[in-house]
Design an enzyme around this catalytic site. Structure first.
Site, PDB file in Angstrom:
ATOM      1  N   ASN A  10      -8.109 -21.857  -7.310  1.00  0.00           N
ATOM      2  CA  ASN A  10      -8.417 -21.414  -6.024  1.00  0.00           C
ATOM      3  C   ASN A  10      -9.581 -22.132  -5.399  1.00  0.00           C
ATOM      4  O   ASN A  10     -10.926 -21.679  -5.893  1.00  0.00           O
ATOM      5  CB  ASN A  10      -8.542 -19.923  -5.960  1.00  0.00           C
ATOM      6  CG  ASN A  10      -8.621 -19.293  -4.476  1.00  0.00           C
ATOM      7  OD1 ASN A  10      -9.200 -20.042  -3.693  1.00  0.00           O
ATOM      8  ND2 ASN A  10      -8.048 -18.129  -4.258  1.00  0.00           N
ATOM      9  N   LYS A  13     -12.244 -19.869  -3.554  1.00  0.00           N
ATOM     10  CA  LYS A  13     -13.198 -19.362  -4.396  1.00  0.00           C
ATOM     11  C   LYS A  13     -14.199 -19.860  -5.032  1.00  0.00           C
ATOM     12  O   LYS A  13     -15.219 -19.810  -5.337  1.00  0.00           O
ATOM     13  CB  LYS A  13     -11.919 -18.679  -5.518  1.00  0.00           C
ATOM     14  CG  LYS A  13     -12.435 -17.344  -6.085  1.00  0.00           C
ATOM     15  CD  LYS A  13     -11.495 -17.186  -7.562  1.00  0.00           C
ATOM     16  CE  LYS A  13     -10.618 -16.082  -7.203  1.00  0.00           C
ATOM     17  NZ  LYS A  13      -9.892 -15.673  -8.571  1.00  0.00           N
ATOM     18  N   ASP A  67     -11.450 -12.901 -11.608  1.00  0.00           N
ATOM     19  CA  ASP A  67     -10.400 -12.100 -11.169  1.00  0.00           C
ATOM     20  C   ASP A  67     -10.634 -11.081  -9.944  1.00  0.00           C
ATOM     21  O   ASP A  67     -11.573 -10.477 -10.088  1.00  0.00           O
ATOM     22  CB  ASP A  67      -9.466 -11.170 -12.003  1.00  0.00           C
ATOM     23  CG  ASP A  67      -8.149 -11.192 -11.634  1.00  0.00           C
ATOM     24  OD1 ASP A  67      -7.304 -12.096 -11.421  1.00  0.00           O
ATOM     25  OD2 ASP A  67      -7.621 -10.143 -11.680  1.00  0.00           O
ATOM     26  N   PHE A 149     -10.126 -16.919   3.043  1.00  0.00           N
ATOM     27  CA  PHE A 149      -8.688 -17.067   2.583  1.00  0.00           C
ATOM     28  C   PHE A 149      -7.805 -15.794   2.303  1.00  0.00           C
ATOM     29  O   PHE A 149      -8.754 -14.807   2.408  1.00  0.00           O
ATOM     30  CB  PHE A 149      -8.710 -18.123   1.023  1.00  0.00           C
ATOM     31  CG  PHE A 149      -9.376 -17.425   0.352  1.00  0.00           C
ATOM     32  CD1 PHE A 149     -10.946 -17.328   0.047  1.00  0.00           C
ATOM     33  CD2 PHE A 149      -8.621 -16.744  -0.964  1.00  0.00           C
ATOM     34  CE1 PHE A 149     -11.329 -16.632  -0.855  1.00  0.00           C
ATOM     35  CE2 PHE A 149      -9.236 -16.027  -1.908  1.00  0.00           C
ATOM     36  CZ  PHE A 149     -10.711 -15.944  -1.915  1.00  0.00           C
ATOM     37  N   GLY A 150      -6.721 -15.880   1.640  1.00  0.00           N
ATOM     38  CA  GLY A 150      -6.157 -14.586   1.221  1.00  0.00           C
ATOM     39  C   GLY A 150      -5.875 -13.527   2.334  1.00  0.00           C
ATOM     40  O   GLY A 150      -5.441 -13.768   3.351  1.00  0.00           O
ATOM     41  N   ASP A 152      -8.441 -11.837   4.007  1.00  0.00           N
ATOM     42  CA  ASP A 152      -9.653 -12.180   4.847  1.00  0.00           C
ATOM     43  C   ASP A 152      -9.282 -11.691   6.370  1.00  0.00           C
ATOM     44  O   ASP A 152     -10.150 -11.062   6.971  1.00  0.00           O
ATOM     45  CB  ASP A 152     -10.418 -13.599   4.854  1.00  0.00           C
ATOM     46  CG  ASP A 152     -11.315 -13.430   3.686  1.00  0.00           C
ATOM     47  OD1 ASP A 152     -11.426 -12.395   3.047  1.00  0.00           O
ATOM     48  OD2 ASP A 152     -11.508 -14.537   3.430  1.00  0.00           O
ATOM     49  N   LYS A 172     -20.101 -14.112   4.739  1.00  0.00           N
ATOM     50  CA  LYS A 172     -19.236 -13.508   3.735  1.00  0.00           C
ATOM     51  C   LYS A 172     -19.696 -13.266   2.334  1.00  0.00           C
ATOM     52  O   LYS A 172     -19.683 -12.090   1.767  1.00  0.00           O
ATOM     53  CB  LYS A 172     -17.841 -14.178   3.578  1.00  0.00           C
ATOM     54  CG  LYS A 172     -16.970 -13.606   2.747  1.00  0.00           C
ATOM     55  CD  LYS A 172     -15.497 -14.210   2.565  1.00  0.00           C
ATOM     56  CE  LYS A 172     -14.767 -13.552   1.235  1.00  0.00           C
ATOM     57  NZ  LYS A 172     -13.354 -14.497   1.098  1.00  0.00           N
ATOM     58  N   HIS A 177     -17.468  -8.592  -2.044  1.00  0.00           N
ATOM     59  CA  HIS A 177     -17.143  -8.388  -3.569  1.00  0.00           C
ATOM     60  C   HIS A 177     -17.683  -9.296  -4.397  1.00  0.00           C
ATOM     61  O   HIS A 177     -18.380  -9.251  -5.436  1.00  0.00           O
ATOM     62  CB  HIS A 177     -15.486  -8.183  -3.757  1.00  0.00           C
ATOM     63  CG  HIS A 177     -14.527  -9.051  -3.276  1.00  0.00           C
ATOM     64  ND1 HIS A 177     -14.922  -9.688  -2.088  1.00  0.00           N
ATOM     65  CD2 HIS A 177     -13.655  -9.732  -3.764  1.00  0.00           C
ATOM     66  CE1 HIS A 177     -13.927 -10.579  -1.980  1.00  0.00           C
ATOM     67  NE2 HIS A 177     -13.209 -10.713  -3.135  1.00  0.00           N
ATOM     68  N   ARG A 178     -17.219 -10.794  -4.201  1.00  0.00           N
ATOM     69  CA  ARG A 178     -17.713 -11.911  -4.845  1.00  0.00           C
ATOM     70  C   ARG A 178     -19.102 -12.053  -5.047  1.00  0.00           C
ATOM     71  O   ARG A 178     -19.690 -12.325  -6.069  1.00  0.00           O
ATOM     72  CB  ARG A 178     -16.808 -13.106  -4.457  1.00  0.00           C
ATOM     73  CG  ARG A 178     -16.794 -14.322  -5.487  1.00  0.00           C
ATOM     74  CD  ARG A 178     -15.684 -15.489  -5.124  1.00  0.00           C
ATOM     75  NE  ARG A 178     -14.513 -14.747  -5.272  1.00  0.00           N
ATOM     76  CZ  ARG A 178     -13.640 -14.440  -4.448  1.00  0.00           C
ATOM     77  NH1 ARG A 178     -13.946 -14.640  -3.085  1.00  0.00           N
ATOM     78  NH2 ARG A 178     -12.499 -13.803  -4.722  1.00  0.00           N
TER      79      ARG A 178
END
Ligand code: ITT
Length: 195
Positions: A10, A13, A67, A149-150, A152, A172, A177-178
């Site tokens: 990804n 990511k 993950d 992405f995803g 968001d 962000k 979380h990341r």
């Protein structure tokens, strides 16, 4: 400065991780890595599966498996570990459409959701560090924003009154979380002379 190979296909990511760890680690992609089947039942299990797959190819290098996913309690925790393949195509736009559809009857108070990111740092198949990050928000009624992405565009973050897709990568990373997972990894790396 550490060289860390990322077990991910990804690109978004990878960019977030690269930006967060700048100055302490170089994030590298290995051409022989291909995504393994994510058969785990938890974010941790899947992060380990990814890290092990790459560690098997380059046992002498540091590798990071991550993950992540979106958890919506109103939907019994879905899409959860299946976030990427929530819709049959696995396409971001289709995943979002399906989520909006499933949240049709959800009122404001039912729209709470959180993202999880689980990271595993490995060398030679052994876990050197692992950690989890979360961020709480809610599922918006419609998409807003073009960044990220995803999910968001429909993840609304109340403190900023914006969706994650309305934030720059730097904004962000500060609250995501990341970012929360990577902050712990960064602290760990700062304490190490070599790994
Ligand atoms: P790799 O496994 O190759 O790293 P992936 O996209 O399949 O790539 P995951 O298995 O961790 O990654 O699935 C994460 C999915 O969860 C991702 O495709 C998004 O749909 C969602 N997701 C995770 N983090 C997100 C974020 O920061 N913003 C929006 N959606 C996110």
């Amino acid at each position: 400065m550490f060289d860390i190979y990322l077990a991910s296909s990804n690109k978004h990511k990878a960019l977030e991780i690269e930006e967060f760890l700048r100055g302490i680690a170089r994030i590298l992609i290995h051409e022989k890595y291909t995504s393994p089947p994510e058969t785990g039942e938890s974010f941790r299990e899947n992060a380990i599966i990814k890290a092990k797959t790459l560690s098997h190819i380059i046992p002498e290098e540091l590798v990071l498996g991550e993950d992540s996913g979106l958890v919506v309690p109103f939907l019994g925790g879905a899409p959860g570990v299946s976030s990427h393949r929530f819709s049959s195509s696995g396409d971001d736009e289709e995943n979002i459409k399906l989520l909006i559809e499933k949240m049709r009857d959800a009122h404001d108070e039912d729209r709470k959701a959180y993202f999880v990111s689980y990271g595993v740092l490995m060398k030679g198949g052994k876990i050197l560090w692992e950690g989890e990050g979360r961020v709480y928000g809610c599922i918006d009624y419609h998409q807003q924003g073009e960044q990220g992405f995803g999910y968001d565009p429909i993840f609304y973050y109340p403190p900023f009154k914006k969706t994650f897709a309305q934030l720059s990568r730097e904004e962000k990373n500060r609250v995501s979380h990341r970012g929360a997972m990577l902050r712990q990894l960064r602290k760990f790396l700062e304490k190490q002379k070599e790994l």
